[in-house]
Design a protein around this motif. Structure first.
Motif, PDB file in Angstrom:
ATOM      1  N   PRO A   1     -29.383  -7.780 -25.071  1.00  0.00           N
ATOM      2  CA  PRO A   1     -28.315  -8.008 -24.060  1.00  0.00           C
ATOM      3  C   PRO A   1     -26.819  -7.543 -24.550  1.00  0.00           C
ATOM      4  N   PRO A   2     -26.040  -6.866 -23.791  1.00  0.00           N
ATOM      5  CA  PRO A   2     -24.725  -6.792 -24.278  1.00  0.00           C
ATOM      6  C   PRO A   2     -23.860  -7.925 -24.052  1.00  0.00           C
ATOM      7  N   LEU A   3     -23.258  -8.344 -25.276  1.00  0.00           N
ATOM      8  CA  LEU A   3     -22.548  -9.318 -25.268  1.00  0.00           C
ATOM      9  C   LEU A   3     -21.305  -9.132 -25.843  1.00  0.00           C
ATOM     10  N   ASP A   4     -20.656  -7.929 -25.533  1.00  0.00           N
ATOM     11  CA  ASP A   4     -19.527  -7.306 -26.202  1.00  0.00           C
ATOM     12  C   ASP A   4     -18.337  -7.171 -25.390  1.00  0.00           C
ATOM     13  N   ALA A   5     -18.370  -7.857 -24.087  1.00  0.00           N
ATOM     14  CA  ALA A   5     -17.413  -7.761 -23.179  1.00  0.00           C
ATOM     15  C   ALA A   5     -17.002  -9.273 -23.075  1.00  0.00           C
ATOM     16  N   PRO A   6     -16.207  -9.762 -22.498  1.00  0.00           N
ATOM     17  CA  PRO A   6     -15.526 -11.239 -22.283  1.00  0.00           C
ATOM     18  C   PRO A   6     -16.285 -11.863 -21.176  1.00  0.00           C
ATOM     19  N   GLY A   7     -16.451 -11.058 -20.279  1.00  0.00           N
ATOM     20  CA  GLY A   7     -17.082 -11.842 -18.884  1.00  0.00           C
ATOM     21  C   GLY A   7     -18.588 -11.778 -18.722  1.00  0.00           C
ATOM     22  N   VAL A   8     -19.156 -12.603 -18.312  1.00  0.00           N
ATOM     23  CA  VAL A   8     -20.553 -12.619 -17.931  1.00  0.00           C
ATOM     24  C   VAL A   8     -20.561 -13.524 -16.473  1.00  0.00           C
ATOM     25  N   ALA A   9     -21.550 -12.768 -15.587  1.00  0.00           N
ATOM     26  CA  ALA A   9     -21.670 -13.212 -14.253  1.00  0.00           C
ATOM     27  C   ALA A   9     -23.367 -13.838 -14.282  1.00  0.00           C
ATOM     28  N   VAL A  10     -23.456 -15.047 -13.979  1.00  0.00           N
ATOM     29  CA  VAL A  10     -24.729 -15.779 -13.955  1.00  0.00           C
ATOM     30  C   VAL A  10     -24.834 -16.121 -12.362  1.00  0.00           C
ATOM     31  N   ILE A  11     -25.871 -15.339 -11.698  1.00  0.00           N
ATOM     32  CA  ILE A  11     -26.203 -15.526 -10.237  1.00  0.00           C
ATOM     33  C   ILE A  11     -27.354 -16.588  -9.999  1.00  0.00           C
ATOM     34  N   GLY A  12     -26.842 -17.603  -9.339  1.00  0.00           N
ATOM     35  CA  GLY A  12     -27.791 -18.678  -8.935  1.00  0.00           C
ATOM     36  C   GLY A  12     -27.196 -19.995  -9.312  1.00  0.00           C
ATOM     37  N   ASN A  13     -27.772 -20.919  -8.514  1.00  0.00           N
ATOM     38  CA  ASN A  13     -27.302 -22.296  -8.568  1.00  0.00           C
ATOM     39  C   ASN A  13     -28.432 -23.257  -8.912  1.00  0.00           C
ATOM     40  N   GLY A  14     -29.192 -22.945  -9.852  1.00  0.00           N
ATOM     41  CA  GLY A  14     -30.544 -23.727 -10.322  1.00  0.00           C
ATOM     42  C   GLY A  14     -30.441 -24.088 -11.670  1.00  0.00           C
ATOM     43  N   ASN A  15     -31.183 -24.778 -12.394  1.00  0.00           N
ATOM     44  CA  ASN A  15     -31.309 -25.113 -13.789  1.00  0.00           C
ATOM     45  C   ASN A  15     -31.337 -24.094 -14.598  1.00  0.00           C
ATOM     46  N   VAL A  16     -31.980 -22.899 -14.243  1.00  0.00           N
ATOM     47  CA  VAL A  16     -32.016 -21.449 -15.157  1.00  0.00           C
ATOM     48  C   VAL A  16     -30.853 -21.003 -15.301  1.00  0.00           C
ATOM     49  N   ALA A  17     -29.883 -21.104 -14.470  1.00  0.00           N
ATOM     50  CA  ALA A  17     -28.510 -20.569 -14.352  1.00  0.00           C
ATOM     51  C   ALA A  17     -27.826 -21.370 -15.426  1.00  0.00           C
ATOM     52  N   LEU A  18     -28.003 -22.685 -15.336  1.00  0.00           N
ATOM     53  CA  LEU A  18     -27.235 -23.599 -16.298  1.00  0.00           C
ATOM     54  C   LEU A  18     -27.692 -23.455 -17.759  1.00  0.00           C
ATOM     55  N   ASP A  19     -29.024 -23.183 -17.829  1.00  0.00           N
ATOM     56  CA  ASP A  19     -29.491 -23.117 -19.255  1.00  0.00           C
ATOM     57  C   ASP A  19     -28.821 -21.857 -19.786  1.00  0.00           C
ATOM     58  N   VAL A  20     -28.878 -20.599 -19.001  1.00  0.00           N
ATOM     59  CA  VAL A  20     -28.375 -19.461 -19.408  1.00  0.00           C
ATOM     60  C   VAL A  20     -26.895 -19.751 -19.616  1.00  0.00           C
ATOM     61  N   ALA A  21     -26.121 -20.130 -18.948  1.00  0.00           N
ATOM     62  CA  ALA A  21     -24.576 -20.310 -19.147  1.00  0.00           C
ATOM     63  C   ALA A  21     -24.386 -21.361 -20.438  1.00  0.00           C
ATOM     64  N   ARG A  22     -25.299 -22.314 -20.617  1.00  0.00           N
ATOM     65  CA  ARG A  22     -25.186 -23.196 -21.695  1.00  0.00           C
ATOM     66  C   ARG A  22     -25.323 -22.515 -23.130  1.00  0.00           C
ATOM     67  N   ILE A  23     -26.470 -21.560 -23.113  1.00  0.00           N
ATOM     68  CA  ILE A  23     -26.879 -20.932 -24.350  1.00  0.00           C
ATOM     69  C   ILE A  23     -25.818 -19.740 -24.663  1.00  0.00           C
ATOM     70  N   LEU A  24     -25.267 -19.242 -23.667  1.00  0.00           N
ATOM     71  CA  LEU A  24     -24.426 -18.160 -23.799  1.00  0.00           C
ATOM     72  C   LEU A  24     -22.957 -18.856 -24.289  1.00  0.00           C
ATOM     73  N   ALA A  25     -22.635 -20.134 -24.116  1.00  0.00           N
ATOM     74  CA  ALA A  25     -21.534 -20.832 -24.516  1.00  0.00           C
ATOM     75  C   ALA A  25     -21.435 -21.612 -25.899  1.00  0.00           C
ATOM     76  N   LYS A  26     -22.600 -21.961 -26.360  1.00  0.00           N
ATOM     77  CA  LYS A  26     -22.974 -22.915 -27.431  1.00  0.00           C
ATOM     78  C   LYS A  26     -22.570 -22.056 -28.641  1.00  0.00           C
ATOM     79  N   THR A  27     -21.799 -22.920 -29.730  1.00  0.00           N
ATOM     80  CA  THR A  27     -21.648 -22.434 -30.966  1.00  0.00           C
ATOM     81  C   THR A  27     -22.920 -22.390 -31.912  1.00  0.00           C
ATOM     82  N   PRO A  28     -22.758 -21.608 -33.180  1.00  0.00           N
ATOM     83  CA  PRO A  28     -24.050 -21.514 -33.872  1.00  0.00           C
ATOM     84  C   PRO A  28     -24.640 -23.019 -34.198  1.00  0.00           C
ATOM     85  N   ALA A  29     -23.623 -23.677 -34.576  1.00  0.00           N
ATOM     86  CA  ALA A  29     -23.960 -25.172 -35.142  1.00  0.00           C
ATOM     87  C   ALA A  29     -24.611 -26.132 -34.010  1.00  0.00           C
TER      88      ALA A  29
END
Length: 430
Positions: free
Chosen positions: A135-163
């Motif tokens: 998946p392209p992760l080379d731009a600063p913006g990401v849009a996650v469409i949806g208001n369920g737990n899967v959308a939260l999972d996706v956002a959380r994984i994108l936002a986490k640090t390696p640690a």
């Protein structure tokens, strides 16, 4: 001897097998196209939610029962057909889940960089079908469409640090890509408001504890606080989290913005996605959303659609295209053919919802087949597969694959999942 085949080794399949294996004079075969069991427990549940994945130990107890066996790396449709299974077994139960994304039906949805959540989640969970997604992760913006737990999972994984992935079973290729990600602004887009979300308190609460990311909610999107009293307790806790995000004082490098009352209407870009156009919405008395005509753009180099899933059709099996599930009468599809879990209900409920569903379908099958019809069952399947040079993966084989994954684990993670069928088979010497 009564013979039952279950197609699919995820939660619905094993909960159904749990009921069936308690009966006398019965043999249950759990068939899966992958060499590894457990379905979405392995490749759908977020890798940093290890406590949820632990339910697989319950399924292992079922799989080790004398009258249950795992028949892995067997594809229903090519290696053996549904009609053949119905001829061999007293009952065939489709527990295939809903692994396909619902299509995002707006202009531009076919642009490179628009990805369904099944594919994205499969990518970071190591599903062989999506290991090469990139998946392209080379731009600063990401849009996650949806208001369920899967959308939260996706956002959380994108936002986490390696640690923050320590102790998870996220696969190496995803961890490496996320470590160098340029993503800084994540938008979670929903066409309705905070009181209509399908997000649970635990998943929302996790967003407030991320090391480098701040969740944000526009106070204007929240209804009067007194209205929360009408909500059931779980939803009330979820909305309380959203209210806390309106006053988030912590300035962090990554933002997670909740765009409520926002309906995606188009995706634009020159050769790849660059922005998503959304229309502001309002709710009617029945809480249905309607566009207001006011639009705005969100810059995004990646759009991830988390709007639901559907069961893939199987030729010859009645199917409800509008609902993305097999057509059945409370689980009975055709004589000798049944559906359970999301394949029966559609993509609704949690992993635990499949337990009573599996028990009910299991009891239905036992009642329907009575003492059995003397079908060939397990020996018949073995003979048919042997004639086609198909060698199934057994549960003992799976344990060897699991041991190899655990032995390869890095950084204190529980395992290093193999992301290709070839690697899985190599672990058992094939």
């Amino acid at each position: 001897m009564r013979h039952v085949a279950i197609v699919g080794s995820g939660p619905a399949g094993y909960y159904t097998a749990e009921t069936l294996q308690k009966a006398e004079d019965i043999a249950v075969d759990v068939i899966d196209r992958l060499p590894v069991p457990y379905g979405l427990i392995r490749t759908g549940v977020a890798p940093d939610h290890q406590s949820i994945k632990a339910v697989s130990r319950r399924y292992e107890g079922v799989a080790l029962a004398d009258n249950v066996r795992f028949v892995g790396h067997v594809s229903v449709g090519s290696d053996v057909t549904i009609d053949e299974l119905v001829e061999l077994y007293d009952a065939v139960i489709l527990a295939t889940g809903a692994p396909n994304d619902r299509p995002l039906d707006i202009p531009g949805a076919d642009l490179p960089g628009v990805i369904g959540s099944a594919a994205f989640v499969g990518w970071y969970n190591g599903h062989p079908d999506f290991a090469d997604l990139d998946p392209p992760l080379d731009a600063p913006g990401v849009a996650v469409i949806g208001n369920g737990n899967v959308a939260l999972d996706v956002a959380r994984i994108l936002a986490k640090t390696p640690a923050e992935f320590a102790g998870s079973d996220i696969v190496t290729h995803a961890r490496a890509a996320l470590a160098t990600s340029a993503v800084r602004h994540i938008h979670i887009i929903g066409r309705r408001g905070p009181h209509q979300i399908a997000m649970t308190p635990k998943e929302l609460g996790e967003l407030g504890h991320l090391e480098r990311a701040s969740p944000r909610v526009d106070p204007a999107d929240l209804p009067p606080e007194g209205d929360d009293a009408m909500l059931e307790p779980g939803m009330r806790k979820s909305v309380t989290h959203l209210r806390s995000f309106t006053a988030n004082p912590v300035a962090k490098p990554v933002t997670i913005d909740f765009d409520f009352f926002a309906m995606p209407i188009a995706i634009e870009g020159d050769g790849r996605v660059q922005r998503i156009i959304v229309e502001r919405t309002t709710l009617d008395a029945d809480l249905r959303s309607h566009g207001t005509g006011e639009t705005y753009a969100i810059d995004a180099g990646l759009v991830i659609s988390c709007i639901g899933y559907q069961t893939p059709p199987i030729p010859g099996v009645p199917y409800e295209h509008g609902r993305g599930r097999f057509a059945s009468d409370e689980g009975r599809i055709l004589p000798g053919l049944y559906a359970v879990g999301w394949a029966r209900r559609g993509p609704s409920g949690t992993i635990g919802t499949n337990k009573p569903d599996g028990a009910r379908i299991g009891e239905m099958v036992l009642e329907d087949i009575g003492r059995g019809a003397g079908k060939a069952g397990r020996p018949g399947l073995d003979a048919l597969l042997a004639s086609r040079s198909v060698v199934p993966v057994t549960f003992r084989d799976w344990r060897r694959i699991e041991e190899a994954e655990i032995a390869a684990a890095l950084d204190g993670n529980p395992r290093e999942k193999f992301t290709s069928i070839e690697a899985m088979l190599a672990a058992i010497g094939r």
